[in-house]
Design a protein around this motif. Structure first.
Motif, PDB file in Angstrom:
ATOM      1  N   PRO A  67       0.833  -1.209   0.000  1.00  0.00           N
ATOM      2  CA  PRO A  67       0.000   0.000   0.000  1.00  0.00           C
ATOM      3  C   PRO A  67       0.863   1.253   0.000  1.00  0.00           C
ATOM      4  CG  PRO A  67      -0.066  -1.082   2.159  1.00  0.00           C
ATOM      5  CD  PRO A  67       0.725  -1.978   1.268  1.00  0.00           C
ATOM      6  N   GLN A  68       0.547   2.173  -0.892  1.00  0.00           N
ATOM      7  CA  GLN A  68       1.265   3.444  -0.979  1.00  0.00           C
ATOM      8  C   GLN A  68       0.563   4.422  -0.042  1.00  0.00           C
ATOM      9  OE1 GLN A  68       3.110   6.326  -1.026  1.00  0.00           O
ATOM     10  NE2 GLN A  68       4.120   5.213  -2.695  1.00  0.00           N
ATOM     11  N   ALA A  69       1.261   4.805   1.047  1.00  0.00           N
ATOM     12  CA  ALA A  69       0.636   5.597   2.116  1.00  0.00           C
ATOM     13  C   ALA A  69       0.055   6.910   1.602  1.00  0.00           C
ATOM     14  CB  ALA A  69       1.660   5.866   3.222  1.00  0.00           C
ATOM     15  N   VAL A  99       4.689  -1.351   3.664  1.00  0.00           N
ATOM     16  CA  VAL A  99       4.020  -0.045   3.705  1.00  0.00           C
ATOM     17  C   VAL A  99       4.950   0.967   3.046  1.00  0.00           C
ATOM     18  CG1 VAL A  99       3.007   1.732   5.179  1.00  0.00           C
ATOM     19  CG2 VAL A  99       2.727  -0.686   5.768  1.00  0.00           C
ATOM     20  N   ASP A 100       4.494   1.484   1.901  1.00  0.00           N
ATOM     21  CA  ASP A 100       5.347   2.386   1.117  1.00  0.00           C
ATOM     22  C   ASP A 100       5.146   3.806   1.621  1.00  0.00           C
ATOM     23  OD1 ASP A 100       6.983   3.527  -0.699  1.00  0.00           O
ATOM     24  OD2 ASP A 100       5.869   2.888  -2.479  1.00  0.00           O
ATOM     25  N   ALA A 101       5.948   4.162   2.622  1.00  0.00           N
ATOM     26  CA  ALA A 101       5.806   5.463   3.287  1.00  0.00           C
ATOM     27  C   ALA A 101       6.986   6.384   2.967  1.00  0.00           C
ATOM     28  CB  ALA A 101       5.688   5.260   4.794  1.00  0.00           C
ATOM     29  N   LYS A 102       8.101   5.801   2.559  1.00  0.00           N
ATOM     30  CA  LYS A 102       9.323   6.550   2.180  1.00  0.00           C
ATOM     31  C   LYS A 102       9.681   7.619   3.199  1.00  0.00           C
ATOM     32  CE  LYS A 102       9.169   5.768  -2.784  1.00  0.00           C
ATOM     33  NZ  LYS A 102       7.810   5.200  -2.892  1.00  0.00           N
ATOM     34  N   ARG A 103       9.731   7.232   4.466  1.00  0.00           N
ATOM     35  CA  ARG A 103      10.057   8.192   5.501  1.00  0.00           C
ATOM     36  C   ARG A 103      11.566   8.366   5.636  1.00  0.00           C
ATOM     37  NH1 ARG A 103       4.938   8.412   4.930  1.00  0.00           N
ATOM     38  NH2 ARG A 103       3.655   9.135   6.668  1.00  0.00           N
ATOM     39  N   VAL A 155      15.405   0.432   1.610  1.00  0.00           N
ATOM     40  CA  VAL A 155      16.057   1.739   1.528  1.00  0.00           C
ATOM     41  C   VAL A 155      16.184   2.146   0.058  1.00  0.00           C
ATOM     42  CG1 VAL A 155      18.092   3.055   2.216  1.00  0.00           C
ATOM     43  CG2 VAL A 155      17.409   1.041   3.560  1.00  0.00           C
ATOM     44  N   LEU A 156      15.760   3.354  -0.260  1.00  0.00           N
ATOM     45  CA  LEU A 156      15.883   3.827  -1.646  1.00  0.00           C
ATOM     46  C   LEU A 156      17.353   3.842  -2.053  1.00  0.00           C
ATOM     47  CD1 LEU A 156      13.440   6.913  -1.590  1.00  0.00           C
ATOM     48  CD2 LEU A 156      12.937   4.542  -2.229  1.00  0.00           C
ATOM     49  N   ALA A 157      17.651   3.269  -3.196  1.00  0.00           N
ATOM     50  CA  ALA A 157      19.043   3.263  -3.679  1.00  0.00           C
ATOM     51  C   ALA A 157      19.107   3.854  -5.084  1.00  0.00           C
ATOM     52  CB  ALA A 157      19.608   1.852  -3.655  1.00  0.00           C
ATOM     53  N   ALA A 227      11.859  -3.933  -6.850  1.00  0.00           N
ATOM     54  CA  ALA A 227      12.035  -3.358  -8.188  1.00  0.00           C
ATOM     55  C   ALA A 227      10.719  -2.806  -8.718  1.00  0.00           C
ATOM     56  CB  ALA A 227      12.597  -4.417  -9.132  1.00  0.00           C
ATOM     57  N   PRO A 228      10.387  -1.561  -8.336  1.00  0.00           N
ATOM     58  CA  PRO A 228       9.189  -0.941  -8.881  1.00  0.00           C
ATOM     59  C   PRO A 228       9.441  -0.442 -10.303  1.00  0.00           C
ATOM     60  CG  PRO A 228      10.268   0.580  -7.383  1.00  0.00           C
ATOM     61  CD  PRO A 228      11.084  -0.679  -7.377  1.00  0.00           C
ATOM     62  N   GLY A 229       8.342  -0.162 -10.986  1.00  0.00           N
ATOM     63  CA  GLY A 229       8.481   0.376 -12.348  1.00  0.00           C
ATOM     64  C   GLY A 229       8.022  -0.583 -13.418  1.00  0.00           C
ATOM     65  N   GLY A 231       5.554  -2.337 -15.666  1.00  0.00           N
ATOM     66  CA  GLY A 231       4.199  -2.023 -16.137  1.00  0.00           C
ATOM     67  C   GLY A 231       4.057  -0.554 -16.491  1.00  0.00           C
ATOM     68  N   ALA A 232       3.363   0.200 -15.622  1.00  0.00           N
ATOM     69  CA  ALA A 232       2.973   1.578 -15.962  1.00  0.00           C
ATOM     70  C   ALA A 232       4.159   2.492 -16.252  1.00  0.00           C
ATOM     71  CB  ALA A 232       2.117   2.160 -14.838  1.00  0.00           C
ATOM     72  N   GLN A 233       5.302   2.239 -15.631  1.00  0.00           N
ATOM     73  CA  GLN A 233       6.467   3.108 -15.872  1.00  0.00           C
ATOM     74  C   GLN A 233       7.327   2.622 -17.038  1.00  0.00           C
ATOM     75  OE1 GLN A 233       8.500   4.509 -12.210  1.00  0.00           O
ATOM     76  NE2 GLN A 233       6.720   3.731 -11.116  1.00  0.00           N
ATOM     77  N   SER A 256       1.974  -1.638  -9.768  1.00  0.00           N
ATOM     78  CA  SER A 256       0.721  -1.134  -9.190  1.00  0.00           C
ATOM     79  C   SER A 256      -0.318  -0.946 -10.290  1.00  0.00           C
ATOM     80  CB  SER A 256       0.958   0.185  -8.440  1.00  0.00           C
ATOM     81  OG  SER A 256       1.952   0.055  -7.468  1.00  0.00           O
ATOM     82  N   ARG A 257      -0.252   0.215 -10.989  1.00  0.00           N
ATOM     83  CA  ARG A 257      -1.325   0.564 -11.922  1.00  0.00           C
ATOM     84  C   ARG A 257      -1.585  -0.507 -12.973  1.00  0.00           C
ATOM     85  NH1 ARG A 257       1.099   6.307 -13.378  1.00  0.00           N
ATOM     86  NH2 ARG A 257       2.945   5.132 -12.744  1.00  0.00           N
ATOM     87  N   ASP A 258      -0.530  -1.150 -13.456  1.00  0.00           N
ATOM     88  CA  ASP A 258      -0.692  -2.125 -14.535  1.00  0.00           C
ATOM     89  C   ASP A 258      -1.602  -3.286 -14.119  1.00  0.00           C
ATOM     90  OD1 ASP A 258       0.066  -2.699 -17.223  1.00  0.00           O
ATOM     91  OD2 ASP A 258       1.231  -4.391 -16.439  1.00  0.00           O
TER      92      ASP A 258
HETATM   93  O1  LIG Z   1       9.449   2.589  -3.097  1.00  0.00           O
HETATM   94  C1  LIG Z   1       8.723   2.386  -4.084  1.00  0.00           C
HETATM   95  O2  LIG Z   1       7.915   1.475  -4.088  1.00  0.00           O
HETATM   96  C2  LIG Z   1       8.995   3.140  -5.304  1.00  0.00           C
HETATM   97  C3  LIG Z   1      10.297   3.485  -5.546  1.00  0.00           C
HETATM   98  C4  LIG Z   1      10.676   3.930  -6.814  1.00  0.00           C
HETATM   99  O3  LIG Z   1      11.837   4.122  -7.107  1.00  0.00           O
HETATM  100  N1  LIG Z   1       9.716   4.077  -7.759  1.00  0.00           N
HETATM  101  C5  LIG Z   1       8.393   3.818  -7.511  1.00  0.00           C
HETATM  102  O4  LIG Z   1       7.589   3.929  -8.450  1.00  0.00           O
HETATM  103  N2  LIG Z   1       8.010   3.418  -6.264  1.00  0.00           N
HETATM  104  C6  LIG Z   1       6.577   3.255  -5.934  1.00  0.00           C
HETATM  105  O5  LIG Z   1       6.049   2.157  -6.661  1.00  0.00           O
HETATM  106  C7  LIG Z   1       4.726   2.463  -7.142  1.00  0.00           C
HETATM  107  C8  LIG Z   1       4.747   2.407  -8.661  1.00  0.00           C
HETATM  108  O6  LIG Z   1       3.464   2.353  -9.155  1.00  0.00           O
HETATM  109  P1  LIG Z   1       3.157   2.004 -10.697  1.00  0.00           P
HETATM  110  O7  LIG Z   1       4.013   2.928 -11.502  1.00  0.00           O
HETATM  111  O8  LIG Z   1       1.702   2.309 -10.828  1.00  0.00           O
HETATM  112  O9  LIG Z   1       3.483   0.564 -10.905  1.00  0.00           O
HETATM  113  C9  LIG Z   1       4.372   3.833  -6.573  1.00  0.00           C
HETATM  114  O10 LIG Z   1       3.669   3.654  -5.362  1.00  0.00           O
HETATM  115  C10 LIG Z   1       5.707   4.471  -6.291  1.00  0.00           C
HETATM  116  O11 LIG Z   1       5.657   5.391  -5.213  1.00  0.00           O
END
Ligand SMILES: O=C(O)c1cc(=O)[nH]c(=O)n1[C@@H]1O[C@H](COP(=O)(O)O)[C@@H](O)[C@H]1O
Length: 286
Positions: A67-69, A99-103, A155-157, A227-229, A231-233, A256-258
């Motif tokens: 879940p994206q906070a 929990v995707d909070a990126k704090r 941790v974001l890298a 590894a996000p990205g 699909g939609a990205q 997510s969106r895809d």
């Molecule tokens: O930490 C993340 O999940 C994240 C890091 C990143 O580098 N890029 C990234 O897109 N995200 C998250 O991953 C999800 C991507 O969603 P979609 O692009 O719809 O698949 C969003 O909630 C972003 O905030």
């Protein structure tokens, strides 16, 4: 007092979930446009219907839900209450939540975030995403609280957005890029852990050969690699090979969106998630 954790170490629980369901995490990102596409209003009732439908469709069928906070917070305290419900329902179904909070903040404040997302709080899932740009050391409270409660930290890298490179490829006085320093600090946290440590990295599926070019040994991190990205990205499961090389066994692809676009029909959501998982399994050879 150390709050009770969700049971067992995160790295081990994630490895088990990936072996069972495939290397995919589905993001719960209730964008206003997705609520509209599902025929829901952009309000708390729409948010709740959307999120609970995703949990109903996918809990017990994917390795993790993320879940994206922000999409809950934009509805205020009642939106945050929906996030708490999502975390509780996923846990009841035995599905891990990230929990995707990126704090990220100074250490003393970071302890409060640690309490919120890794402690005895209804916002604590199985893992949380954090930002290291106040210095990796500022994350110490969340790393320690997560370790004490059996939770994970991502941790974001190397993030999936094009703007990330400006910060993440910047080089410090020791000649290492910021991203490489983050990766090596995570590796130090995970030293000796099997099958995977609890401190993961976020490395976007869109980042191509950036990790290799920066001299980052992702396999040496010995932690999960979110590894996000996909699909939609624009990234595909096939891109994961290029990005991760011999670190592929540690990858948890996120989309997510895809997947969410397939809703609100629960069967269609399941099929979309299964399709993504099958593609990622094939690409990762797992
Ligand atoms: O930490 C993340 O999940 C994240 C890091 C990143 O580098 N890029 C990234 O897109 N995200 C998250 O991953 C999800 C991507 O969603 P979609 O692009 O719809 O698949 C969003 O909630 C972003 O905030």
């Amino acid at each position: 007092m150390t709050p009770p954790g969700p049971g067992g170490r995160f790295g081990a629980r994630l490895a088990e979930a990936v072996a069972l369901h495939g290397p995919v995490c589905v993001g719960i990102d209730p964008h206003a446009s997705l609520l509209a596409a599902w025929g829901l209003d952009d309000d708390v009732a729409g948010l709740e219907r959307f999120s609970r439908t995703v949990v109903e469709a996918l809990a017990g069928r994917v390795a993790a839900l993320k879940p994206q906070a922000a999409f809950f917070e934009r509805h205020g305290s009642r939106g945050v209450a929906v996030l708490e419900t999502v975390i509780a329902e996923a846990r009841a179904a035995g599905t891990l939540t990230i929990v995707d909070a990126k704090r990220g903040d100074i250490g003393s404040t970071m302890q409060a975030y640690a309490d919120a997302f890794c402690g005895d709080s209804p916002l604590a899932g199985d893992a949380v995403t954090v930002s290291p740009y106040l210095g990796f050391g500022s994350l110490r409270p969340v790393l320690d609280t997560a370790a004490a409660t059996g939770r994970g930290v991502f941790v974001l890298a190397l993030t999936s957005n094009p703007e990330g490179a400006q910060v993440q490829h910047a080089t410090g006085g020791d000649g290492r890029s910021v991203a490489r320093a983050v990766a090596e600090a995570a590796a130090a946290e995970n030293a000796g852990a099997t099958p995977l440590g609890d401190v993961g990295l976020v490395v976007g599926a869109t980042t191509g050969t950036a990790a290799r070019e920066a001299g980052i040994d992702l396999a040496a991190v010995n932690g999960p690699l979110l590894a996000p990205g996909v699909g939609a990205q624009g990234a595909t499961a096939g891109d994961l090979r290029d990005v991760f090389g011999d670190a592929l066994p540690a990858v948890l692809a996120a989309s997510s969106r895809d997947v969410l676009r397939a809703g609100p029909d629960v069967v269609a959501l399941r099929e979309a998630a299964e399709r993504t998982a099958a593609q990622c399994r094939a690409a990762l050879g797992s």
